[in-house]
Design an enzyme around this catalytic site. Sequence first.
Site, PDB file in Angstrom:
ATOM      1  N   HIS A 296      20.317  17.126 -14.119  1.00 56.05           N
ATOM      2  CA  HIS A 296      20.808  17.881 -15.281  1.00 56.05           C
ATOM      3  C   HIS A 296      19.634  18.510 -16.025  1.00 56.05           C
ATOM      4  O   HIS A 296      18.577  17.911 -16.199  1.00 56.05           O
ATOM      5  CB  HIS A 296      21.702  17.034 -16.188  1.00 56.05           C
ATOM      6  CG  HIS A 296      21.025  16.046 -17.081  1.00 56.05           C
ATOM      7  ND1 HIS A 296      20.516  16.369 -18.312  1.00 56.05           N
ATOM      8  CD2 HIS A 296      20.820  14.704 -16.952  1.00 56.05           C
ATOM      9  CE1 HIS A 296      20.032  15.288 -18.911  1.00 56.05           C
ATOM     10  NE2 HIS A 296      20.196  14.264 -18.098  1.00 56.05           N
ATOM     11  N   ASP A 308      14.120  12.993 -20.152  1.00 51.93           N
ATOM     12  CA  ASP A 308      15.578  13.068 -19.961  1.00 51.93           C
ATOM     13  C   ASP A 308      16.077  14.464 -20.294  1.00 51.93           C
ATOM     14  O   ASP A 308      16.389  14.752 -21.440  1.00 51.93           O
ATOM     15  CB  ASP A 308      16.251  12.034 -20.855  1.00 51.93           C
ATOM     16  CG  ASP A 308      17.751  11.987 -20.678  1.00 51.93           C
ATOM     17  OD1 ASP A 308      18.243  12.524 -19.685  1.00 51.93           O
ATOM     18  OD2 ASP A 308      18.425  11.416 -21.561  1.00 51.93           O
ATOM     19  N   GLU A 342      25.353  17.984 -19.268  1.00 57.47           N
ATOM     20  CA  GLU A 342      25.473  16.578 -18.873  1.00 57.47           C
ATOM     21  C   GLU A 342      25.520  15.693 -20.111  1.00 57.47           C
ATOM     22  O   GLU A 342      26.280  14.722 -20.162  1.00 57.47           O
ATOM     23  CB  GLU A 342      24.304  16.175 -17.970  1.00 57.47           C
ATOM     24  CG  GLU A 342      24.421  14.778 -17.365  1.00 57.47           C
ATOM     25  CD  GLU A 342      23.827  13.651 -18.200  1.00 57.47           C
ATOM     26  OE1 GLU A 342      23.958  12.486 -17.800  1.00 57.47           O
ATOM     27  OE2 GLU A 342      23.219  13.933 -19.269  1.00 57.47           O
ATOM     28  N   GLU A 343      24.701  16.038 -21.092  1.00 60.89           N
ATOM     29  CA  GLU A 343      24.632  15.215 -22.299  1.00 60.89           C
ATOM     30  C   GLU A 343      25.912  15.295 -23.121  1.00 60.89           C
ATOM     31  O   GLU A 343      26.130  14.485 -24.017  1.00 60.89           O
ATOM     32  CB  GLU A 343      23.434  15.623 -23.158  1.00 60.89           C
ATOM     33  CG  GLU A 343      22.070  15.402 -22.493  1.00 60.89           C
ATOM     34  CD  GLU A 343      21.700  13.942 -22.326  1.00 60.89           C
ATOM     35  OE1 GLU A 343      22.510  13.069 -22.684  1.00 60.89           O
ATOM     36  OE2 GLU A 343      20.587  13.672 -21.830  1.00 60.89           O
TER      37      GLU A 343
END
Length: 561
Positions: A296, A308, A342-343
């Site tokens: 992602h 991340d 994605e988050e």
Amino acid sequence: MSRSLRDLTATGVALAVLGAAATVPAYADPPRGGHHGHHHGHGSHGHHGKHDSVRKLTKAVSAQGVLKHLRALQEVADEDGDRAAGRPGYASSVRYVARTLRHAGYRPTVQEFTFDYFEENSELARVSPQPTEFVDEQDFLRNNFDTGSPEGTATGALVPVGLVLDPAAPVGTNTSGCEPEDFAGFTAGSIALVQRGTCGFSVKVLNAQAAGAAAVVVMNEGQPGRTGLVGMIGDATGLTIPAVFASYDTGVNLAATPGATVTVTVEYTSEERTTWNVLAETRKGRRDNVVMAGAHLDSVQEGAGINDNGSGSAALLEVALKMAKMKVKPANRVRFAWWGAEESGLLGSEHYVAELSEEEAAAIALYLNFDMVASPNYMFGVYDGDNSGGTAPEGFIPEGSAQIEDVFERFYTRRGQPFQDSEFSGRSDYGPFIAVGIPAGGLFTGAEGVKTEEEAALYGGVAGAAYDPCYHQPCDNLTGEGQDEALYDQLDEDYWLRGNINMGALNVNSDAIATAVLTFAKDTSAVNGVATEPGHGKKWKTWQRQDHGRHHVGGLTARSR
């Protein structure tokens, strides 16, 4: 990595470190060597000479090359504030990835989709004395009443109303704010602090409003299981003032200074926005036996998201570029993917899979997922495809996933690196793929979970600290700004760090990604029984990829950087 969807836990630490030294220098080749980990009875992968080409690719893929892409993503965040889906920084990230792929000879496509965008700007702060800013979604939450969440801001004196700060008190017995009489003598314009208990949240906040409160803070009750955050729902018809829910500890902190000046703000954006996935594939290889690898690309709204998931995105991009530069001609087509949103809940990968026809889905041999591969206080986690940890329900893991796990385990063993199982939960972008029966695997170096003494003995680092102490925080960056200096000084004693990136872990995992992608690009027979050449294994199919809803990157507005 989405906190709301995922709490991947590492289990089953592999205790053996075989062969090579624990610290692997840049450009080191994986030595030939024995098999370690779970064996599933399949034969050797691929053809004669396969390991030579894997070694060439892992030599070409370097941590410094990946770092170049991470610097570009940091520059995006420096200019735009973050790289979250639905915001300018994500569009800039998409342009960077697509442009870089195009310059390498790929024909990248951008798949557009819409999603429900949320932006939280709510605040809870003690202005004086002892100024303190509490953290949204950690210390407090705005209300989510069925009748709406009134926006606004108010500053005033904090007035506790009928609090019982006793975790040993019977559960659900606190009557704080349940009756209008509880607010006798309440000074209009103050901020009411009430407590969860016998009556509904809406009753408490409406009684506070009727008493003249400018805002309301509802704190949790304090018994076991009633200390964290709870979403306030229900019918609060008539509510016009800002109201938030606070954890028990936050409430105790506020209550310790009665009469303090407190600010409560409820402010948020909720609307539909557009975002994108980026896809690119090799021009050679079977179209009916596609190997997919994805990461992602979006960050959380709090910052740059360099680990991340800049780490997974950048490593995957470098592998794709080096495969193009080496003119790799895979037996199976390789499709790379960088997912959006994605988050916000795996939305990009869910959209992609949902748009596949049955034939297109059947043509995907396997999916590899790379989400957080360079955590500063890392462990080497491999998705537990054989369910040796016993954390997945029966039938949850598609057949063939165990053999993907084997490839990663063999890689770490040849590198002389420890590794361990990471829960196969489907709570990252491989979830939509396994939901339609596509085998999957991947890597994970840890998020907010805490490193154990046993893990510290294997990997180094700091036991008792999070694998990524900056997970979902502004300090997940390349600059080091905002980090816990004392903790990162400790990590620096064991590791080579660049901001929130462990360069040693990044180096090893970039090679692990390259190894797995090229291994399966040559042969997926261990996973799905499909032979490399037509006429062996499954019948050769004619299949043409259709670009459902995909648009060339030129559709995005060009932007100088």
